[in-house]
Design an enzyme around this catalytic site. Structure first.
Site: not given
Length: 599
Positions: A128, A417, A437
Site C-alpha cells: 500500500r 483498481t 485509487e
C-alpha cells in the site's frame, strides 16, 4: 501454447462486449453487443458468448485471469514456459500499467495473497502507498478546518503516496520467482514501443475524464494528443514507459526509489501548479513492502483468507460471511429477497465496524480478532433474525485490550483498481489487487506512468466531536483500503482464488461471489457474472439492466431504499478441483475486458 492471432481476435470481441467502469458516482451503460469496431470473427463471438452465458474456461495445469487480454497473454506465456504465479503476475502487471493506466501501474500499489503449494503456507504482502513523513492530519482540510472538495484534493501532488507496486513485484520475484527477472518485462516493453490498440474501456475513461486530464502537461499530451481524447482502436505508443521498464529490468527497482525515476516523481509532485505535494526522496528511499499476518475467517467448512489492515477487505468479507452463516442461504437461493435482506444487512453491520475500527495497525490498534470472533459475530447476527430491514445500524463493541474510543471515518473511497488471479503448474496460487485509487489517479504522469491519489483514502477529518478517527492522516501511515484479494481454503488447500476492483464495493462484490459459489453452487463464471445487489450504508444498490428489478421491488417492500444503477465490478476468479476432479476453472467478469486463459 497460445495462438497469438486467435487471442488478439478474442481480445477484440471482448472489448466490444465489455462495459465501461463506473467513474466516481456516475455510471455509463455498456454499448450493445456486436456494435464495437473490434467484433469481427464469428468464432470469437461464440467464445465470448459462452463466457457471457456462464461457461468457465477449463484447464488442468495452470490458469490466469486478469483485466485485459494483452496482460493475460503476457502472463499466460510465462506460465506456459514454466514460470511461477509470481512471474506471471509481474509480466501481466507490467502490461496492465500500459494498457489500463486508469486502474493500476508502477505509480500505484496493491496487496498480494500467496499460497505456497510446497509448504501449505499462506503469505500476505502489503504494498500500500505511504503518506510522506511531513504529512499532517490536516492534509486534506481547508484553512477553516473543513474537508477539501474531493477532486480539489485529488488532482495534483497533494494526494500522491509513495508507490508500492515496483517494490511488490521485486519482492514477489525474490520470494517465489522462477523466471529470470529481465525477461518478465519484454512483452510490456514491446507493446509500449510498437504500440497497442486503445480499448473501448480506456477510450471511454479518457473521454469521460478529459477536463481533469488536461490539467497537467505530461498527462494532457499523452491522453489528449492534439487536444483530442484518445479514440477506441487508435494505436498508442509509450516510449517513456518502455524506458522505465528497461531500467527496472536491468537494474531492479532501486532507480525507482533512489535514482533518476525517484527524482522525476518528487519533482513532478512538488511542483504541480496550484496543488503541490510533500513527497520527498527520503520517503521513496524508506519505502518497504510489509509482510502482514493473513486474516482468515471460517465459512461453511472453509477458511476465507485475505489481507488484513491496512486493508479492511478480509475483515469485512469475513464479517459478512460470519454474520450470514447461521442462516440457510443455500436453501433460499439467489432469487430470494430474504437472502439478500440478510446479506445486505450483514454488509451494513460490517461497514459500520469498518468505518470505526479499521486503519493501518502500525499506527492504530485494530481489534481484528474481536471483530471476527465467533461470539461477537453470533451476537451481532441476532440482529438479522427479523423479517424486515434493520432500521438503524451502529458499530459494535468487539472484545479488545486497547481503547475502542474511535469516531467514524469521514472521507471517500472511489475506484480505479484491477485484480489478477493465478494458479501455476506447481499448484501455487496468487491473488493480487492493485490500484491507483481514482480513475487516472492524481492525473499526473511521470516517466510513462500515472501517479496514484491513494492518500485521499484517508479520512479528510482527523477528529469528530473531540474523538480521533482511526483512518486519519499521519506521517508514514498507509491509508485504509477496501481491496480484498482472497484465497479460500478447504482442508488447508486452495479451492477458490478471487478478487475485484470497485472501491468500497469490492467487499460485497467478493463476499457475494463467494456465497454464490459455496452456497448456491454457481460455477466461477456464473458467480462473477451474477447480477449485483450491494448494500454498504443503508441504500440498496441494484445493478441496472440485469433483470433484478423484481428483487429491488421486494427489497423496497422489506424497508430498504433502493437505487438502480450500473455496478461495474471486475471479479476474476479461479476454482480449483471439485467433487469429481482436480481441474481449474476460470471466470472473468463480463462487465470488463478481462479473460481467463489456461492450459
Amino acid at each position: 501454447m497460445i495462438v497469438r492471432a486467435t487471442l488478439l481476435a478474442l481480445c477484440a470481441v471482448i472489448w466490444a462486449f465489455a462495459a465501461p467502469a463506473q467513474q466516481a458516482a456516475d455510471a455509463v451503460q455498456p454499448e450493445a453487443p456486436g456494435t464495437g469496431a473490434f467484433a469481427t470473427s464469428p468464432a470469437t463471438r461464440a467464445a465470448v458468448q459462452a463466457k457471457l452465458q456462464g461457461q468457465p474456461v477449463e484447464a488442468s495445469d495452470w490458469m490466469i485471469v486478469a483485466a485485459n487480454p494483452l496482460a493475460v497473454e503476457a502472463g499466460a506465456n510465462v506460465l506456459a514456459d514454466g514460470g511461477s504465479a509470481a512471474d506471471a503476475m509481474i509480466a501481466a502487471q507490467a502490461v496492465l500499467g500500459l494498457v489500463e493506466p486508469q486502474s493500476s501501474g508502477l505509480g500505484g500499489g496493491g496487496f498480494l495473497v500467496w499460497y505456497d503449494a510446497s509448504t501449505g503456507a499462506l503469505t500476505t504482502l502489503d504494498a500500500r502507498e505511504a503518506a510522506p513523513l511531513s504529512a499532517t492530519p490536516r492534509l486534506f482540510q481547508a484553512d477553516t478546518g473543513d474537508p477539501m472538495e474531493f477532486f480539489r484534493a485529488v488532482i495534483g501532488g497533494r494526494s500522491v503516496g509513495v508507490p508500492g507496486m515496483p517494490a511488490l513485484m521485486q519482492e514477489a520475484h525474490r520470494r517465489w520467482g522462477r523466471t529470470p527477472w529481465p525477461g518478465l518485462f519484454e512483452e510490456a516493453i514491446r507493446l509500449a514501443e510498437d504500440g497497442f490498440a486503445v480499448s473501448p474501456r480506456m477510450a471511454k475513461m479518457v473521454a469521460g475524464d478529459a477536463e481533469r486530464l488536461r490539467v497537467h502537461p505530461s498527462t494532457r499530451a499523452y491522453f489528449l494528443p492534439g487536444g483530442t481524447p484518445l479514440a477506441e482502436g487508435e494505436t498508442l505508443q509509450n516510449a517513456d514507459y518502455a524506458q522505465s521498464l528497461r531500467t527496472l529490468a536491468k537494474e531492479g527497482v532501486a532507480p525507482f526509489y533512489t535514482g533518476d525515476i525517484a527524482r522525476e516523481i518528487v519533482q513532478a509532485v512538488r511542483t504541480f501548479p496550484g496543488n503541490p505535494g510533500a513527497l520527498s526522496l527520503a520517503d521513496l528511499a524508506l519505502y518497504r513492502v510489509k509482510e502482514r499476518p493473513a486474516v482468515c475467517a471460517p465459512y461453511r467448512g472453509h477458511a476465507v483468507c485475505g489481507m488484513g489492515p491496512p486493508s479492511s477487505g478480509a475483515v469485512a468479507v469475513g464479517q459478512i460471511l460470519g454474520l450470514v452463516e447461521p442462516f440457510p442461504l443455500g436453501q433460499m437461493g439467489p432469487d430470494s429477497a430474504d437472502a439478500w435482506r440478510l446479506i445486505g444487512d450483514a454488509s451494513r453491520l460490517a461497514f459500520a465496524d469498518r468505518g470505526r475500527y479499521l486503519a493501518d495497525n502500525d499506527f492504530v490498534p485494530v481489534p481484528v480478532k474481536g471483530l471476527l470472533s465467533s461470539e461477537y459475530l453470533r451476537d451481532r447476527a441476532t440482529l438479522l433474525d427479523r423479517e424486515t430491514a434493520l432500521p438503524d445500524v451502529q458499530p459494535g463493541k468487539p472484545d479488545f485490550d486497547h481503547s475502542l474510543l474511535r469516531a467514524d471515518h469521514a472521507g471517500h473511497d472511489l475506484p480505479s483498481t484491477t485484480h489478477i488471479s493465478i494458479v501455476d503448474a506447481q499448484g501455487n496460487a496468487l491473488s493480487m489487487t492493485s490500484s491507483v485509487e481514482n480513475v487516472f489517479g492524481a492525473r499526473l504522469m511521470v516517466a510513462g506512468f500515472v501517479l496514484n491519489n491513494q492518500l485521499t483514502d484517508f479520512s479528510f477529518r482527523s477528529h469528530a466531536d473531540g474523538v480521533p478517527i482511526a483512518n486519519r492522516v499521519e506521517p508514514g501511515k498507509r491509508p485504509r483500503s477496501s481491496m480484498a484479494p482472497t484465497i479460500v481454503l478447504k482442508d488447508g488447500a486452495p479451492v477458490l482464488v478471487i478478487g475485484s476492483p470497485g472501491g468500497s464495493r469490492i467487499i460485497p462484490y467478493v463476499a457475494n461471489a463467494i456465497i454464490a459459489h459455496l452456497d448456491w453452487g454457481l460455477n466461477v463464471q456464473e458467480a462473477v457474472a451474477l447480477p449485483h445487489l450491494v448494500n454498504r450504508f443503508g441504500p440498496y444498490d441494484i445493478e441496472a439492466g440485469t433483470g433484478t428489478e423484481r428483487l429491488g421491488t421486494a427489497l423496497a417492500e422489506l424497508g430498504f431504499t433502493v437505487d438502480v444503477r450500473a455496478l461495474t465490478s471486475g471479479l476474476h476468479a479461479i476454482s480449483i478441483g471439485g467433487i469429481a476432479d482436480q481441474g481449474l476453472r476460470g471466470g472473468a467478469d463480463p462487465r470488463r475486458e478481462g479473460i481467463a486463459l489456461g492450459q
